[in-house]
Scaffold this motif. Structure first.
Motif, PDB file in Angstrom:
ATOM      1  N   THR A 194     -11.869  50.449  25.455  1.00  0.00           N
ATOM      2  CA  THR A 194     -11.299  50.606  26.315  1.00  0.00           C
ATOM      3  C   THR A 194     -11.073  48.706  26.836  1.00  0.00           C
ATOM      4  N   PRO A 195     -10.240  48.186  27.588  1.00  0.00           N
ATOM      5  CA  PRO A 195      -9.707  46.947  27.466  1.00  0.00           C
ATOM      6  C   PRO A 195     -10.259  45.919  28.177  1.00  0.00           C
ATOM      7  N   SER A 196     -12.349  46.348  28.492  1.00  0.00           N
ATOM      8  CA  SER A 196     -12.726  45.083  29.247  1.00  0.00           C
ATOM      9  C   SER A 196     -12.353  43.772  28.553  1.00  0.00           C
TER      10      SER A 196
ATOM     11  N   GLY B 122     -16.263  56.333  38.243  1.00  0.00           N
ATOM     12  CA  GLY B 122     -15.868  55.005  38.061  1.00  0.00           C
ATOM     13  C   GLY B 122     -17.116  54.046  37.463  1.00  0.00           C
ATOM     14  N   MET B 123     -18.604  54.436  37.977  1.00  0.00           N
ATOM     15  CA  MET B 123     -19.213  53.756  38.248  1.00  0.00           C
ATOM     16  C   MET B 123     -19.538  53.294  36.405  1.00  0.00           C
ATOM     17  N   HIS B 124     -19.304  54.155  34.813  1.00  0.00           N
ATOM     18  CA  HIS B 124     -19.593  54.135  34.394  1.00  0.00           C
ATOM     19  C   HIS B 124     -19.319  52.900  33.509  1.00  0.00           C
ATOM     20  N   ARG B 125     -17.612  52.604  33.159  1.00  0.00           N
ATOM     21  CA  ARG B 125     -17.283  51.071  33.453  1.00  0.00           C
ATOM     22  C   ARG B 125     -17.827  49.916  33.820  1.00  0.00           C
TER      23      ARG B 125
ATOM     24  N   THR C 236      -7.395  47.008  36.527  1.00  0.00           N
ATOM     25  CA  THR C 236      -6.744  48.652  36.032  1.00  0.00           C
ATOM     26  C   THR C 236      -6.096  48.543  35.180  1.00  0.00           C
ATOM     27  N   CYS C 237      -6.883  49.932  33.658  1.00  0.00           N
ATOM     28  CA  CYS C 237      -6.001  50.065  32.938  1.00  0.00           C
ATOM     29  C   CYS C 237      -4.896  50.135  32.950  1.00  0.00           C
TER      30      CYS C 237
ATOM     31  N   PRO D 249     -16.793  45.497  22.990  1.00  0.00           N
ATOM     32  CA  PRO D 249     -16.483  43.984  22.685  1.00  0.00           C
ATOM     33  C   PRO D 249     -17.529  43.173  23.899  1.00  0.00           C
ATOM     34  N   ALA D 250     -18.744  44.073  23.755  1.00  0.00           N
ATOM     35  CA  ALA D 250     -19.717  42.803  23.842  1.00  0.00           C
ATOM     36  C   ALA D 250     -20.381  41.543  24.314  1.00  0.00           C
TER      37      ALA D 250
END
Length: 397
Positions: free
Chosen positions: A194-196, A226-229, A307-308, A377-378
């Motif tokens: 994920t690109p978070s 999309g809740m998980h992201r 958005t990715c 990447p937390a």
């Protein structure tokens, strides 16, 4: 996070090679620049051994061409040895900017055309590579991952064809629409990144005045899928979470799906708060604009859309109009797929660069080391917030 200063504890799985399918040349070149620089600077007592043969090179990009016949038929040709290589194939299945001639007419490449080129590349390798890894940022047919009626299962079939029939060892993708599709290739590698971190970093750099706390910021999911992201974003940022759910008309089908009647909001009061809408993609943009309109009716302050993948299938006019009406402040998308040139001219658009992240992934996987730190990447996000002054070190749990 791995870098050129870190000493890897394993030898390379094989000599590194990158094959860029049509439309991925620019991204491949940027990745190659990172890898060449890191490996030239990296110090190790083992770099002169046979196991590290070819570790330092001027380029890791494999010379490959994908010519077309006048009939539109294509082929792949690799003009250098790849025997024993650890091959990474880059594919952008949604790059409609690539064209080819067929019977004198100019055709834009479809996802099916790009997928065929991927199979041609694997066929040209002919089993000579030690390992084949496919980097497919937006998963081919990823939205067709399950049956709701008598429908085809295109994504699962494609993954099985690549991994079970053609010998692909690892699929590397980003923000998969539903990562559970990996169950169809349970004995092969499927890494969903994920690109978070990159998205949050770009947001903070673009809007340094944003306040990251429960009183001033809220994460919104435009739908239940999309809740998980969004839960991840709200957790690492320490802010509230809200969600829209779509009421659909199940009595009819339009463009392959049941049309949306309305978006209903579930969540706390958002009056006066900045809002970040997080989703995997923008397709036509209709749903995203409708959600932004609803949030403005609920008296939200600034609205940021993250958005990715920005497909913008229906063009940019709908976003131009919404921006003029003040429905949102910025749209952030990555450079993982094709971006239409006119997008860069828009005041409301910001690109999130992912080239360095992919380089880390390739470098780490080539050394056959754990990707856990790259997947989650937390810690990097928390350190970023501290660096930017949004959080004090003593507040860390």
């Amino acid at each position: 996070m791995p870098n050129f200063e870190q000493e890897f504890t394993t030898i390379p799985y094989g000599a590194l090679g990158i094959i860029a399918l049509p439309g991925c040349e620019e991204m491949a070149e940027r990745i190659d620049n990172y890898l060449v620089s890191w490996r030239n600077k990296r110090t190790s007592e083992h770099k002169s051994t046979l196991a590290f043969s070819g570790y330092e090179r001027d380029t890791f990009i494999i010379d490959a061409q994908f010519p077309r016949f006048g009939s539109g038929e294509g082929k792949a040709h690799i003009s250098q040895t790849i025997r024993g290589y650890d091959i990474f194939i880059l594919i952008d299945a949604f790059n409609h900017g690539v064209t080819y001639k067929m019977y004198g007419q100019t055709n834009h490449m479809s996802p099916d055309d790009h997928y065929s080129n991927l199979k041609r590349a694997i066929s040209a390798i002919g089993g000579k590579a030690r390992r084949i890894n496919v980097i497919m940022p937006m998963l081919y047919e990823g939205r067709q991952h399950k049956r709701s009626s008598r429908e085809s299962l295109d994504c699962a079939m494609a993954l099985q064809e690549l991994c079970l029939d053609m010998g692909v060892d690892n699929i590397i993708t980003f923000d998969a629409h539903d990562a559970r599709v990996q169950n169809c290739i349970q004995l092969k590698g499927f890494e969903n990144f994920t690109p978070s971190y990159q998205m949050i970093k770009a947001l903070l750099n673009t809007c340094p005045d944003i306040k990251i706390d429960k009183d001033n910021l809220m994460i919104i999911s435009p739908d239940e899928g999309g809740m998980h992201r969004c839960i991840y974003y709200s957790t690492v940022l320490g802010v509230e979470l809200g969600m829209f759910y779509k009421r659909r008309d199940y009595s009819r089908i339009v463009n392959g799906r049941n049309p949306i009647i309305a978006h209903e909001f579930l969540g706390a009061n958002i009056e006066g708060k900045d809002v970040i809408i997080v989703d995997d993609m923008i397709s036509s943009g209709d749903s995203m604009i409708e959600v932004a309109k609803k949030l403005k009716e609920l008296k939200a302050n600034r609205i940021f859309i993250c958005t990715c993948f920005g497909l913008f299938c229906e063009g940019l006019e709908i976003f131009d109009k919404a921006y003029e009406e003040g429905l949102f402040t910025k749209v952030f998308t990555t450079n993982l797929i094709y971006r239409m040139p006119e997008l860069y001219e828009k005041e409301w658009y910001r690109e999130v660069d992912m080239a360095k992240y992919i380089s880390y992934i390739i470098d780490t996987l080539n050394h056959d080391m754990s990707l856990s730190e790259l997947i989650d990447p937390a810690d990097k996000i928390k350190n970023l917030l501290i660096t930017k002054g949004y959080k004090k070190a003593e507040e860390e749990e």
